[in-house]
Design a protein around this motif. Structure first.
Motif, PDB file in Angstrom:
ATOM      1  N   TRP A 182     -68.674 -34.799  59.287  1.00  0.00           N
ATOM      2  CA  TRP A 182     -67.778 -34.933  57.652  1.00  0.00           C
ATOM      3  C   TRP A 182     -66.531 -35.910  58.268  1.00  0.00           C
ATOM      4  O   TRP A 182     -66.134 -35.751  59.779  1.00  0.00           O
ATOM      5  CB  TRP A 182     -67.900 -34.011  56.932  1.00  0.00           C
ATOM      6  CG  TRP A 182     -67.391 -32.946  57.400  1.00  0.00           C
ATOM      7  CD1 TRP A 182     -65.476 -32.207  57.639  1.00  0.00           C
ATOM      8  CD2 TRP A 182     -67.943 -31.475  58.688  1.00  0.00           C
ATOM      9  NE1 TRP A 182     -65.731 -31.016  58.305  1.00  0.00           N
ATOM     10  CE2 TRP A 182     -67.137 -30.555  58.987  1.00  0.00           C
ATOM     11  CE3 TRP A 182     -69.032 -30.846  59.038  1.00  0.00           C
ATOM     12  CZ2 TRP A 182     -66.782 -29.672  59.659  1.00  0.00           C
ATOM     13  CZ3 TRP A 182     -69.095 -30.544  59.848  1.00  0.00           C
ATOM     14  CH2 TRP A 182     -68.544 -29.367  59.769  1.00  0.00           C
ATOM     15  N   ASN A 183     -66.252 -36.236  57.447  1.00  0.00           N
ATOM     16  CA  ASN A 183     -64.330 -36.759  57.662  1.00  0.00           C
ATOM     17  C   ASN A 183     -65.010 -37.911  58.695  1.00  0.00           C
ATOM     18  O   ASN A 183     -65.177 -38.858  58.277  1.00  0.00           O
ATOM     19  CB  ASN A 183     -63.654 -35.971  58.304  1.00  0.00           C
ATOM     20  CG  ASN A 183     -63.691 -34.344  56.968  1.00  0.00           C
ATOM     21  OD1 ASN A 183     -63.986 -34.583  55.726  1.00  0.00           O
ATOM     22  ND2 ASN A 183     -62.949 -32.974  57.318  1.00  0.00           N
ATOM     23  N   THR A 186     -68.176 -39.231  60.040  1.00  0.00           N
ATOM     24  CA  THR A 186     -69.102 -40.412  59.543  1.00  0.00           C
ATOM     25  C   THR A 186     -68.441 -41.136  58.807  1.00  0.00           C
ATOM     26  O   THR A 186     -67.132 -41.685  58.709  1.00  0.00           O
ATOM     27  CB  THR A 186     -69.479 -39.683  57.990  1.00  0.00           C
ATOM     28  OG1 THR A 186     -69.238 -39.090  57.288  1.00  0.00           O
ATOM     29  CG2 THR A 186     -70.033 -38.789  58.706  1.00  0.00           C
ATOM     30  N   ASN A 190     -68.401 -38.860  54.060  1.00  0.00           N
ATOM     31  CA  ASN A 190     -68.810 -37.754  53.777  1.00  0.00           C
ATOM     32  C   ASN A 190     -69.745 -37.180  54.293  1.00  0.00           C
ATOM     33  O   ASN A 190     -69.783 -37.545  56.050  1.00  0.00           O
ATOM     34  CB  ASN A 190     -69.377 -38.193  52.425  1.00  0.00           C
ATOM     35  CG  ASN A 190     -68.570 -38.691  51.473  1.00  0.00           C
ATOM     36  OD1 ASN A 190     -67.828 -38.027  50.999  1.00  0.00           O
ATOM     37  ND2 ASN A 190     -68.923 -39.867  50.935  1.00  0.00           N
ATOM     38  N   LEU A 191     -70.063 -35.732  53.896  1.00  0.00           N
ATOM     39  CA  LEU A 191     -70.639 -35.294  54.919  1.00  0.00           C
ATOM     40  C   LEU A 191     -72.466 -35.629  55.440  1.00  0.00           C
ATOM     41  O   LEU A 191     -73.072 -36.115  54.236  1.00  0.00           O
ATOM     42  CB  LEU A 191     -71.316 -33.320  53.983  1.00  0.00           C
ATOM     43  CG  LEU A 191     -72.234 -32.748  54.678  1.00  0.00           C
ATOM     44  CD1 LEU A 191     -71.395 -32.587  55.706  1.00  0.00           C
ATOM     45  CD2 LEU A 191     -71.819 -31.158  54.057  1.00  0.00           C
ATOM     46  N   GLY A 296     -74.979 -27.189  54.094  1.00  0.00           N
ATOM     47  CA  GLY A 296     -74.406 -27.496  53.699  1.00  0.00           C
ATOM     48  C   GLY A 296     -73.802 -27.503  52.081  1.00  0.00           C
ATOM     49  O   GLY A 296     -74.880 -27.422  51.823  1.00  0.00           O
ATOM     50  N   GLN A 301     -67.877 -29.696  50.990  1.00  0.00           N
ATOM     51  CA  GLN A 301     -67.252 -31.294  51.910  1.00  0.00           C
ATOM     52  C   GLN A 301     -67.655 -30.587  53.256  1.00  0.00           C
ATOM     53  O   GLN A 301     -66.410 -31.049  54.390  1.00  0.00           O
ATOM     54  CB  GLN A 301     -66.316 -31.498  51.862  1.00  0.00           C
ATOM     55  CG  GLN A 301     -66.514 -32.374  50.022  1.00  0.00           C
ATOM     56  CD  GLN A 301     -64.515 -32.832  50.037  1.00  0.00           C
ATOM     57  OE1 GLN A 301     -63.667 -32.712  50.376  1.00  0.00           O
ATOM     58  NE2 GLN A 301     -65.251 -34.281  49.171  1.00  0.00           N
ATOM     59  N   LYS A 302     -68.332 -29.433  53.988  1.00  0.00           N
ATOM     60  CA  LYS A 302     -68.110 -28.902  55.388  1.00  0.00           C
ATOM     61  C   LYS A 302     -69.697 -27.991  55.450  1.00  0.00           C
ATOM     62  O   LYS A 302     -69.904 -28.621  53.902  1.00  0.00           O
ATOM     63  CB  LYS A 302     -67.040 -28.226  55.449  1.00  0.00           C
ATOM     64  CG  LYS A 302     -67.074 -26.858  54.933  1.00  0.00           C
ATOM     65  CD  LYS A 302     -65.940 -26.201  54.936  1.00  0.00           C
ATOM     66  CE  LYS A 302     -65.728 -24.491  54.597  1.00  0.00           C
ATOM     67  NZ  LYS A 302     -64.843 -23.824  55.645  1.00  0.00           N
ATOM     68  N   ASN A 322     -65.093 -32.097  62.682  1.00  0.00           N
ATOM     69  CA  ASN A 322     -66.069 -32.988  61.827  1.00  0.00           C
ATOM     70  C   ASN A 322     -67.292 -32.596  62.407  1.00  0.00           C
ATOM     71  O   ASN A 322     -67.650 -33.538  61.444  1.00  0.00           O
ATOM     72  CB  ASN A 322     -65.129 -34.130  62.043  1.00  0.00           C
ATOM     73  CG  ASN A 322     -64.620 -34.717  62.984  1.00  0.00           C
ATOM     74  OD1 ASN A 322     -65.859 -34.340  64.591  1.00  0.00           O
ATOM     75  ND2 ASN A 322     -64.232 -35.362  63.589  1.00  0.00           N
ATOM     76  N   GLN A 323     -68.139 -31.834  62.999  1.00  0.00           N
ATOM     77  CA  GLN A 323     -69.656 -31.752  62.864  1.00  0.00           C
ATOM     78  C   GLN A 323     -69.192 -30.727  63.580  1.00  0.00           C
ATOM     79  O   GLN A 323     -69.012 -29.731  64.230  1.00  0.00           O
ATOM     80  CB  GLN A 323     -69.617 -32.766  64.334  1.00  0.00           C
ATOM     81  CG  GLN A 323     -68.953 -32.692  66.123  1.00  0.00           C
ATOM     82  CD  GLN A 323     -69.019 -33.220  66.548  1.00  0.00           C
ATOM     83  OE1 GLN A 323     -69.397 -34.679  66.868  1.00  0.00           O
ATOM     84  NE2 GLN A 323     -69.567 -32.802  68.231  1.00  0.00           N
ATOM     85  N   GLN A 407     -77.922 -36.415  52.412  1.00  0.00           N
ATOM     86  CA  GLN A 407     -76.608 -36.907  52.464  1.00  0.00           C
ATOM     87  C   GLN A 407     -75.302 -36.400  50.554  1.00  0.00           C
ATOM     88  O   GLN A 407     -76.333 -36.174  49.814  1.00  0.00           O
ATOM     89  CB  GLN A 407     -75.977 -38.450  51.981  1.00  0.00           C
ATOM     90  CG  GLN A 407     -76.118 -39.484  53.281  1.00  0.00           C
ATOM     91  CD  GLN A 407     -75.588 -40.945  53.094  1.00  0.00           C
ATOM     92  OE1 GLN A 407     -76.223 -41.504  52.674  1.00  0.00           O
ATOM     93  NE2 GLN A 407     -75.235 -41.175  53.636  1.00  0.00           N
ATOM     94  N   GLU A 409     -73.424 -35.555  49.648  1.00  0.00           N
ATOM     95  CA  GLU A 409     -71.950 -35.640  47.906  1.00  0.00           C
ATOM     96  C   GLU A 409     -73.467 -36.737  47.366  1.00  0.00           C
ATOM     97  O   GLU A 409     -72.786 -36.882  46.326  1.00  0.00           O
ATOM     98  CB  GLU A 409     -71.058 -36.200  49.038  1.00  0.00           C
ATOM     99  CG  GLU A 409     -70.143 -35.140  49.267  1.00  0.00           C
ATOM    100  CD  GLU A 409     -69.392 -35.065  50.513  1.00  0.00           C
ATOM    101  OE1 GLU A 409     -68.030 -35.401  50.066  1.00  0.00           O
ATOM    102  OE2 GLU A 409     -69.793 -35.128  51.780  1.00  0.00           O
TER     103      GLU A 409
END
Length: 554
Positions: A182-183, A186, A190-191, A296, A301-302, A322-323, A407, A409
């Motif tokens: 995420w963040n 990507t 997004n996640l 998820g 958002q994580k 972020n992963q 995905q 979000e």
């Protein structure tokens, strides 16, 4: 018997064990006040069926798409009526594997009683809603296996198959691997989540895959990917953008069965919208094996890992990261001193796959769904080394029941089609899919053609054809070795040439030579196996012991 077949045999025995409780009225659900429906389905053609607002169709990639709505009993009855032929196929594959792997009726009966004892209280730990749903489903179970147990009991206990096989053998159902990013990791910020579900219960069992879209009378609408007769969840996402996937961990042998992991994850998928809500649900259920549940969340958002065990519970998240990577060992502080977990890290292939997944993620700055699919299909070892096709150290072990990309979000999901996770990944958009089901007049696939990710070109190569031949030849030669039959030298060498980088190919030839007292040839073959990437520390020790014994016998 190979590791995979041992695991499969124990999984199948869980179903057979239900005969020990088939007369237990306490296992039945309470159906008071639930609606009943006309269960006569309408057949449009051999791959399209409807029942009231429920439907089943097969898409171009060979994946069945099942839509269900209503209260638990309604959903179960509709699922059973619509998928009756598919349920029979899956049961035949399961029960057929039992008779293939455990031909002795006496041994089968003994193990059935043992596992039935484990299962004696499982029904007390399954929420009433899911017992009702499974009961409705079971009304369309085959009567061919009633000597084992009536359909309801058989199907209820089948939902603990993963747990029972896992627990009795103290082994993992091969090695599932998953990731979340995420963040800045990507392309859209997004996640993005991907996982391989490396469950293997035979080739026949893996032929008919099914994605379920469910609109329950309570809870969130959701999708999950699995097979007919399975109402628990191994991979899924709901309309709140919450995803669940499971990875087995190292377990003790339990004294009694409790909540099956697939039932726990189904409850999370249906009723949780945030990580906090998922954790709360997981905490209130007692499990009987160890499992990592990757959650998820679009809202949060994580992604995090909920790590459950019979007497332990932990949550692992990457601080300011972020992963997130998950294989088959635990990472939270709660398991830092756990001896079984430390042994799994040191001796199994879990850490190797964890490191390979991390390596591939680090090679791509901005992940997309296409990148995620490419990672799930990776067949090499650390540093892009050749480790042989089918090696359990690979992310893609060429036996996965499915691969899947989320995905959250965007509420989009991609699911793999046969073979393994090499076939095209079919895309679905949950933003619109339930509206299509409720208002649709045509019965074509609800897949989004624009989202399709093509099949892996590897499928068309000679290397892939050789691997498929190797799988068949390896099984045949193993049977001949077990029967003490003579095998021509040319056939032994042909087996190696089909998969020369795989240690198992050389080990199998060495085992033949050893059994036939050709110890010099056995030593050469075993040493060649050791020069490859051997799967686990116990496998290395086994090869070393064979070499020592061969030298002594010389």
């Amino acid at each position: 018997m190979s590791l995979r077949l041992i695991i499969v045999s124990s999984v199948m025995l869980c179903i057979v064990s239900a005969c020990g409780v088939k007369k237990s009225l306490s296992a039945r659900p309470d159906l008071t006040g639930l609606a009943t429906i006309d269960t006569a389905r309408t057949t449009i053609n051999d791959s399209t069926f409807t029942l009231n607002n429920n439907s089943l169709r097969k898409n171009k990639q060979g994946i069945w798409e099942l839509y269900l709505e209503g209260d638990p009993l309604e959903r179960g009855l509709a699922a059973g009526s619509l998928t009756r032929e598919l349920i029979k196929i899956q049961e035949e594959a399961f029960i057929g594997k039992v008779t293939e792997l455990v031909p002795s009726q006496g041994y089968l009966k003994f193990l059935s009683k043992l596992v039935a004892w484990y299962n004696r209280k499982l029904h007390l730990h399954v929420p009433e809603e899911y017992k009702q749903e499974i009961y409705g489903l079971s009304r369309y179970g085959s009567d061919d296996y009633n000597t084992f147990a009536e359909p309801y009991v058989r199907m209820l206990y089948a939902h603990g198959a993963h747990d029972i096989g896992h627990a009795l053998q103290d082994l993992m159902l091969v090695g599932c691997t998953s990731f979340a990013a995420w963040n800045e990791k990507t392309a859209d910020g997004n996640l993005l989540i991907g996982r391989n579900f490396d469950f293997y219960a035979g080739d026949d069992f893996a032929k008919e895959k099914m994605v379920v879209f469910m609109k329950p009378s309570q809870g969130h609408r959701f999708m999950m990917y699995g097979w007919a007769g399975m109402m628990g969840t191994v991979s899924g996402m709901n309309v709140k953008g919450l995803t669940v996937t499971i990875n087995a961990g190292k377990s003790k042998i339990p004294l009694v069965a409790k909540t099956p992991i697939s039932i726990l994850t189904r409850e999370i998928l249906q009723y949780a919208s945030t990580i906090e809500e998922a954790i709360a649900i997981a905490k209130k259920r007692e499990v009987f094996v160890s499992e990592s549940i990757m959650i998820g969340s679009a809202i949060d958002q994580k992604a995090v890992l909920i790590e459950v065990a019979p007497q332990n519970f932990g949550v692992y998240e990457v601080p300011n990261g972020n992963q997130l990577v998950c294989s088959n060992h635990f990472q939270s502080e709660a398991y830092a001193a756990d001896e079984r977990n430390q042994k799994a890290i040191a001796e199994s292939h879990s850490l190797y796959r964890y490191e390979r997944m991390t390596e591939l993620l680090n090679q791509t700055e901005k992940l997309t769904p296409e990148h995620g699919v490419s990672i799930l299909r990776d067949r090499k070892g650390l540093g892009d080394t050749r480790i042989g096709y089918g090696n359990e150290k690979a992310l893609n072990q060429l036996l996965a029941y499915h691969g899947i990309i989320f995905q959250p979000e965007a509420l989009k999901v991609w699911i793999s089609s046969n073979p393994y996770q090499l076939g095209a990944f079919v895309g679905y958009d949950l933003n619109t899919i339930f509206k299509k089901f409720s208002s649709r007049k045509d019965l074509s696939s609800v897949a989004n053609e624009a989202l399709l990710i093509p099949e892996d070109p590897f499928v068309e190569t000679q290397a892939y054809k050789d691997y498929e031949t190797f799988r068949k030849e390896h099984r045949r030669i193993e049977r001949l070795i077990e029967a003490k039959e003579t095998i021509p030298e040319a056939e032994l060498q042909a087996l190696v040439q089909l998969n020369p980088d795989y240690w198992i190919a050389h080990y199998t030839v060495g085992k033949y030579y050893y059994e036939h007292k050709e110890y010099k040839a056995a030593i050469i073959a075993f040493k060649k196996a050791l020069q490859r990437e051997v799967t686990t520390v116990p496998d290395v020790e086994m090869l070393q012991n064979y070499i020592k014994k061969s030298y002594r016998k010389l």
